[in-house]
Write an enzyme that holds these catalytic residues in place. Sequence first.
Site, short mmCIF file in Angstrom:
data_model
loop_
_atom_site.label_atom_id
_atom_site.label_comp_id
_atom_site.label_asym_id
_atom_site.label_seq_id
_atom_site.Cartn_x
_atom_site.Cartn_y
_atom_site.Cartn_z
N ARG A 32 50.00 18.68 36.69
CA ARG A 32 50.01 20.02 36.13
C ARG A 32 50.75 21.02 36.99
O ARG A 32 51.70 21.65 36.55
CB ARG A 32 48.57 20.50 35.89
CG ARG A 32 48.58 21.79 35.09
CD ARG A 32 47.24 22.45 34.91
NE ARG A 32 46.16 21.52 34.65
CZ ARG A 32 44.90 21.89 34.58
NH1 ARG A 32 44.55 23.15 34.75
NH2 ARG A 32 43.95 21.01 34.36
N HIS A 78 52.17 16.94 24.90
CA HIS A 78 51.39 17.82 25.78
C HIS A 78 50.13 18.29 25.05
O HIS A 78 50.11 19.35 24.44
CB HIS A 78 52.27 19.03 26.17
CG HIS A 78 51.74 19.80 27.34
ND1 HIS A 78 51.79 19.31 28.63
CD2 HIS A 78 51.16 21.02 27.43
CE1 HIS A 78 51.27 20.21 29.45
NE2 HIS A 78 50.87 21.25 28.75
N TYR A 122 57.61 34.28 15.33
CA TYR A 122 58.72 35.23 15.12
C TYR A 122 59.97 34.88 15.93
O TYR A 122 61.04 35.37 15.65
CB TYR A 122 58.29 36.64 15.53
CG TYR A 122 57.13 37.18 14.75
CD1 TYR A 122 57.23 37.37 13.37
CD2 TYR A 122 55.93 37.48 15.38
CE1 TYR A 122 56.15 37.86 12.65
CE2 TYR A 122 54.84 37.97 14.66
CZ TYR A 122 54.96 38.16 13.30
OH TYR A 122 53.90 38.64 12.59
#
Length: 571
Positions: A32, A78, A122
């Site tokens: 990570r 993921h 968006y």
Amino acid sequence: MHKEGERLIPINIVDEMKTSYIDYSMSVIVSRALPDVRDGLKPVHRRVLYGMYGLNVFSNRKHLKSARIVGDVLGKYHPHGDSSVYDAMVRMAQPWSLRYEQVDGQGNFGSMDGDPPAAMRYTEARLKKISDEILADLDKETVDFQNNFDDSLTEPTVLPTRIPNLLVNGTSGIAVGMATNMAPHNLTESIDAICAYIDDKEISIDDLMKHIIAPDFPTGGIIYGYDGVRDAFHTGRGRIVLRAKVNFEEIGNRNAIIVTEVPYQVNKAEMIARTAELVKDEKITGIYEIRDESDRKGLRIVYELKNDAIPNVVLNLLYKYTSLQTSFSVNNIALVKGRPEQLNLKNLIHHFVEHRHEVIVRRTEYELRKAKERAHILEGFMKVIGTQDSLDRAIAIIRHSANPQAAKEGLISEFELSEIQAQAILDLRLARLTGMELDKIRAEYEEIMALIKDLEDILSNEPRRYQIIKDELLEIKEKYGDERRSEIDYSGGEMSIEDIIPDEKVVLTISHAGYIKRTLLSEYKVQSRGGVGNRGATTRDEDFLEYIVTATNHEYLLFFTEKGKCFWLRV
């Protein structure tokens, strides 16, 4: 009551906590928070790039909705929160976060004022041109693949990057029990340093530093003092002081301090708000007004000064109390063969070169295998359709066979072909049997044999492989290299008290009883209302002034004691 057939194993809670916590911390460290030393990426960034590679959103294709990319990365590689993927992708597209962005974003991707990006439904994204180089040769078996979280697909364990990504983009991450904070550097300088290392593996860090002078931050600014840089390059740890880029202007009849570049990772809006608070609390004096005049042409913050303020003194107060001066603590920790290690500049370059060398060997082996497979098929073609006679025999065998399998067996026994060659003959189109096509096959065979010889030479010749690494890097430098943005002020050091106290004229008065007092000369001359005596000359009862001295604030005063000792004090 526990059920029949159930086995309960009593475990000491301390031991259980220890092992569980160690497992957790190892998982955070390895998968990570820390980057791999070879490609400089953490798993989430690697997966974003690989997911975009899989969706074919290269720099020459049109942008794709971010939500589509995030969904793909999430579903395939993921399995964490969608925000973790989107936040990582957004940062990869911000020119003030990465020295060389990896994602080309379209829409609102946030700002230096800490504004959040628009929601992923968006915005749109595609890979930057430079990311094509990070993914180059991925399809040529250059890196190992591993199963994804549900074993339905595979993903690369590392990318075959041609860009020294860890050096040029840096990274930061907090694991368990360790953290990393690596500074970005200039691509041109980094490649020069890597080439110098390839030419001389015994090169010293000081010699490497002639090429890669200091970190190079995306937001520019000034690196103040060089000691921290030297420590960071030599040991992998160091504190680098960063200052904003500043100049003085006159606006109307006032002096102003103009800031055009701020230190890396400084939130501009927060900095201005904090400064305004300090001015209000009179921690910082001399500022009349603060304005942010930044626009799409660039950053510009204006500190207008009061008429009596000394610009340099105000500037030094700003450096001392606000983020116009910050420090970047370098801590180079990356994963080497899956284990965290602290690395100096030479280690970083060494591991990158080793990775490139392995990629080139594996790429060459793959190309050699493919070339040999093709040569084998071409040899079969030349045996069968090389002469008119053999071609006629082959056609007769095929025509008189009951089914394709029989035709294949007939060709194999007649011309001593392999299974693969016979199948390739059966798959040939009739147009390939003309004389002109036959010449093409011969020409291709000669070309392939030359290629095989060349690839075998690469595999047997180590200096040549290192030369290829250099040539590819110099090509990258030609394409993407740019000027450095951060300047270096070698004279910088710790700030001293003189920087924030104006060097004004003062009057020192010493009274008969031994009281000493410092008064500004400008104040000393001003009489109070009532006009009796001087400001600096008020004394206690039955005491009178014995000495009056004028000096300036930065001068030194020497005191001699009756025992013959001497002490000094700044005025």
